[in-house]
Design an enzyme around this catalytic site. Structure first.
Site, short mmCIF file in Angstrom:
data_model
loop_
_atom_site.label_atom_id
_atom_site.label_comp_id
_atom_site.label_asym_id
_atom_site.label_seq_id
_atom_site.Cartn_x
_atom_site.Cartn_y
_atom_site.Cartn_z
N CYS A 148 0.62 -1.67 -0.29
CA CYS A 148 0.18 0.23 -0.07
C CYS A 148 0.43 1.25 -0.30
O CYS A 148 1.47 1.72 -1.02
CB CYS A 148 -1.04 -0.34 0.84
SG CYS A 148 -1.63 1.25 1.01
N HIS A 149 0.81 2.25 1.24
CA HIS A 149 1.93 3.67 1.46
C HIS A 149 3.33 3.14 1.69
O HIS A 149 3.78 3.94 1.78
CB HIS A 149 1.10 4.42 2.07
CG HIS A 149 -0.52 4.99 0.65
ND1 HIS A 149 -1.29 4.30 0.78
CD2 HIS A 149 -0.53 6.37 0.29
CE1 HIS A 149 -2.66 4.98 -0.22
NE2 HIS A 149 -1.84 6.64 0.23
N GLY A 150 3.16 1.97 2.02
CA GLY A 150 4.44 1.53 2.99
C GLY A 150 5.48 1.91 1.74
O GLY A 150 7.01 2.21 2.65
N LEU A 169 6.59 4.13 0.51
CA LEU A 169 6.91 5.69 1.03
C LEU A 169 8.06 6.29 1.53
O LEU A 169 8.85 7.22 1.71
CB LEU A 169 5.95 6.85 1.40
CG LEU A 169 4.56 6.93 0.37
CD1 LEU A 169 2.86 7.58 1.65
CD2 LEU A 169 4.95 8.03 -0.88
#
Length: 391
Positions: A116-118, A120
């Site tokens: 997912c957004h990990g 980043l």
């Protein structure tokens, strides 16, 4: 024993964090959740369902332990790192200590799992020239950092829903946790990491009983765990359409702080799921086992003849049955007698009417073809035991 580090903070997506944490415990690894501060991580629900993908309101998730602060972590002591998504990575990527920890795993070619957004946080560490599968929202960030975005969504049955690039496993996020963690475990094995509790998956069909107010954590962990092990898992609900699950703070299992606890804690809306079938369409004889998550759903599911008859089939045919929390109530109304059972503490008197209530929090209670567990935070105990029955 392998040591696995999980990076988290308030706002981490509960479904990602739950599956990463409990699966590593189920494997028998030494797991540390590192966060900006010790105490608890207040996770959140970031996904409503297929019809609310572009608009949702962030909701409270479960509370998990924060074992250590970033300042206390020596990454050299860990064999792999997991970076769940949600909103937390948006600000963790600006935490220099957190980024330095993650950079250690990148530079030393140790197994990394992120979804997912990990990613980043990985981008902030300076990683480049790699292939990433992640939330659509950050595809531009991935490419701006000179990486390649891979759109492996797995939306068509049989298609890939993850990406492996060297020591890096990435996935889009929701309902792909089984692939994400399976590939991370494969990476660890290729690096010579032993899996003390590796199950022997045999395949088969497992019926998962759910309804409005099913526990989000129990349902999602059990369902994803079966998929990871190679079973065909079918969720059956009372009627077609979306099922709204819940987070119940009373399910936590950890000592809560004065800030988060109280004399009465209200449940909140969690994931929306789309079951594959209705209970009236189910032929239980076509399934090899049944899994019964808890939450508040069993309070009314136990009064529906179709649910009672389905569960009764598995009892009489002596097929594997796995129940947790209030899920044990379905066993009682289906006619289970004279067995050793456990469940949520509040139903101990119901269990004791015709069975033996076993007060063993943190342990699975086996009695023939039935395994029961008290509840959270023992999902890993529950599914380790149930998968062992299936094997």
């Amino acid at each position: 024993m392998a040591r696995i580090l999980i990076i988290a903070a308030d706002g981490t997506a509960i479904d990602h964090l739950d599956y990463a944490y409990f699966r590593m415990l189920e494997e028998g690894f030494d797991v540390t959740i590192a966060a900006p501060r010790k105490g608890v991580v207040k996770s959140s629900v970031h996904w409503g369902g297929p019809d609310t993908f572009l608009y949702y309101v962030e909701r409270p998730g479960y509370i998990l332990p924060a074992h250590a602060t970033f300042d206390e972590i020596d990454p050299a002591q860990y064999d792999g790192v997991m970076l769940p998504g949600g909103r937390a990575p948006e600000y963790l990527r600006n935490d220099e200590t957190c980024v330095a920890i993650v950079r250690h795993f990148v530079e030393n070619d140790k197994p990394i799992a992120s979804c997912c957004h990990g990613p980043l946080i990985l981008l902030a560490s300076g990683i480049s020239g790699r292939n990433f599968c992640c939330a659509d929202d950050i595809a531009s960030d991935v490419e701006a950092a000179r990486n390649t975005y891979i759109e492996n969504k797995g939306e068509i049955p049989g298609t890939v829903d993850y990406t492996v690039d060297g020591n890096l496993v990435t996935a889009r996020g929701y309902w792909h946790y089984h692939s994400w963690v399976r590939e991370f475990l494969n990476l660890l094995e290729k690096r010579g990491i032993a899996r003390p509790n590796k199950p022997r998956a045999t395949g088969g069909r497992v019926l998962v009983l759910a309804g409005e107010h099913s526990s989000a954590g129990q349902l999602s962990y059990g369902y994803e765990r079966l998929l990871e092990a190679g079973f065909e898992a079918i969720i059956a609900a009372p009627k077609p359409g979306v099922v709204k699950t819940i987070v119940d703070p009373r399910e936590e299992g950890w000592d809560l702080t004065a800030e988060t606890s109280g004399p009465y804690l209200y449940e909140s809306l969690a994931f929306e799921i789309w079951p594959e079938t209705t209970i009236d369409e189910v032929d239980p004889a076509a399934f090899d086992a049944v899994l019964i998550p808890g939450g508040r759903a069993p309070e009314y599911l136990r009064n529906m003849a179709s649910y009672k008859n389905a569960v009764r089939h598995f009892i009489e045919a002596e097929k594997p049955i796995g129940a947790i929390c209030q899920g044990t109530r379905l066993l009682l109304t289906a006619g289970v007698k004279g067995r050793r059972l456990t469940g949520l503490d509040m139903i101990r008197t119901e269990i004791a009417l015709g069975n033996t209530y076993v007060d063993t929090p943190g342990e699975a209670v086996f009695d023939g073809n039935i395994v029961t567990v008290s509840g959270r935070p023992h999902y890993h105990v529950w599914m380790r035991a149930f998968v062992s029955l299936l094997a």
